[in-house]
Design an enzyme around this catalytic site. Sequence first.
Site, short mmCIF file in Angstrom:
data_model
loop_
_atom_site.label_atom_id
_atom_site.label_comp_id
_atom_site.label_asym_id
_atom_site.label_seq_id
_atom_site.Cartn_x
_atom_site.Cartn_y
_atom_site.Cartn_z
N GLU A 156 43.74 38.89 42.43
CA GLU A 156 43.94 38.67 44.14
C GLU A 156 44.93 37.80 44.27
O GLU A 156 44.17 36.87 45.69
CB GLU A 156 42.55 38.13 44.17
N ASP A 201 45.02 43.09 41.67
CA ASP A 201 43.56 43.48 42.97
C ASP A 201 43.15 44.46 43.71
O ASP A 201 42.72 45.19 42.67
CB ASP A 201 45.44 42.76 43.93
N GLU A 264 38.22 47.58 37.71
CA GLU A 264 36.80 47.31 38.24
C GLU A 264 35.98 48.61 39.16
O GLU A 264 35.52 48.13 39.43
CB GLU A 264 36.82 45.98 39.12
C1 XIL Z 1 32.90 38.46 40.10
C2 XIL Z 1 31.76 39.52 38.93
O1 XIL Z 1 31.18 40.37 38.70
C3 XIL Z 1 30.73 37.86 39.05
O2 XIL Z 1 29.51 38.17 38.00
C4 XIL Z 1 31.05 36.84 39.50
O3 XIL Z 1 29.65 35.91 39.22
C5 XIL Z 1 32.08 36.25 40.42
O4 XIL Z 1 33.11 37.11 39.74
N1 XIL Z 1 36.59 41.22 41.92
C6 XIL Z 1 36.90 40.28 40.37
C7 XIL Z 1 35.68 40.43 40.32
O5 XIL Z 1 38.12 40.25 40.39
O6 XIL Z 1 36.99 39.16 39.10
C8 XIL Z 1 34.44 40.09 40.63
O7 XIL Z 1 33.55 39.62 39.90
C9 XIL Z 1 33.88 41.43 41.66
C10 XIL Z 1 35.24 41.08 42.72
#
Ligand code: XIL
Length: 358
Positions: A156, A201, A264
Site C-alpha cells: 500500500e 495494493d 487478498e
Molecule cells: C489485516 C489482517 O487481516 C488483520 O488480521 C491485521 O490485524 C491487520 O492487517 N489490506 C492488507 C492486509 O494489505 O495486510 C490487511 O490485513 C487487510 C487489508
Amino acid sequence: MFTRRSVLATPVALAACNPFASAEPAPSGPIPSLKDIAPFPIGAALSSAHLDDPDWRALAKQQLSQLTTEWELKMEYVLQDGPGTPYRFEAPDRIAAFARDNNMRLYCTTLVWYSQGASWLNDLSDSDFRKGFDDYIAAVTGRYAGQAVGWDCVNEAVAEDGDGLRDCIWSQRLGGKEAYIERSFEKAREADPDTVLFLNDYNLEYLPRKRRTFLNLVEKLMSRGVPIGGIGNQAHLDIEAPVGSSAAFLRDAASLGLPIHVSELDFPKHHEGLIDTRTEPQKRAQQIAHVRDLAEAYMALPAAQQFGFTTWGLRDPDSWLLREEGKNWPDASPLFFDAQSRPNPAFQTAVDAFSGKS
Ligand code: XIL
C-alpha cells in the site's frame, strides 16, 4: 534489529430482469478441490490459531496449495515486544512448518507497510533507524529464505487518491517515498536471492488514478533495476461496483509482463449505509458476477503471469471483515466457504472459471 498486527442450499430464484440473475446452484456431492482444478496455486491467509482447528486443517488440505501469513509476519507482531527484545517468530514458524509438511507454498506479508511500525522507532537516531530497518528486513526475510515463494515486500505505497505515494515513517526517515521502497526491495533481495518480491495494493480496480500511479511506480522500479518480481492485487472486491473492473485492471497490469498475485480476495455482501434494498439472492448473484469477472480474467493471463490466487481467509468466520480490526461486518459472507466448510454460491463460479467451463 531495531533497538530502542456460502452456496445457498438451493439454486436461487432471481427476477429475470436482475442483471446479476445467474447464481449457480451449490455443488452437490463431494466438494471439488480448487487446488486440483486451477492451473495455478490456490491460497488463503491464516493465523497460526487456525492450525489448531481440525476442520480448518481438513478444508485447507483439500483446497489449498499456498498459505499466506495474515498477520504474524507483520512488524506489529514480530516487533511486538519492543526495543531490545528478540523478534517474535513462533507463530509464523508454525505456519511455515504446516505448509512444508503439507506440500503447500508459503507466501509472506508484509515486510514494509505504511500502517505499521512501532512508535519507539521514532526515537532512534537516523543511523540507528537505517541500521534497524536493514537488520529487520535481513532477519525476517532471511529466516524464510529457501521456503517463502514470495513476499509482499512493500504494501500500500500509493496514496488512496492516486496523487503520488503515501507519506509514512519509512519515507520520512529513509530518504523519501521512492527511496524507502527501493531500499526495501534491495535489502529483501540481499536476504533471499530467490523469493519473488511484490508491490501490493488495493482498490486498483476502482480508482483509475491510483491504478495509474501504481503501475507507473512499478515501471519506474523495473527501469531502475530494482528487484521487483511481481504485482499484488489485493482484490478486496466491492460487489456493488460495476462488473468488469477487475478484468480491466488485470489487462492493464498484465502489460508490464510481471507475475500477478491475486493476494487478498474477498467479496463481502454487506452494504455500507443505512438502507440495503437488495434481496439475499441478488447479493449472492452480485458476488458471483464479480468473482466470475476476476477469475475469468485471471485465467486469461499468460501462464507465466499467474502467480497465484489467494483469498483473505478460508471460511467466512475467518475473515478480517467480521472482526473489529477489519470492518465488523457479521453479515459479510465474503469467502468461498461458510462456517461449516460448505461452499458458498461463488465457489462454483471459481470452479467453473478455473476448469475452463465458463
Ligand atoms: C489485516 C489482517 O487481516 C488483520 O488480521 C491485521 O490485524 C491487520 O492487517 N489490506 C492488507 C492486509 O494489505 O495486510 C490487511 O490485513 C487487510 C487489508
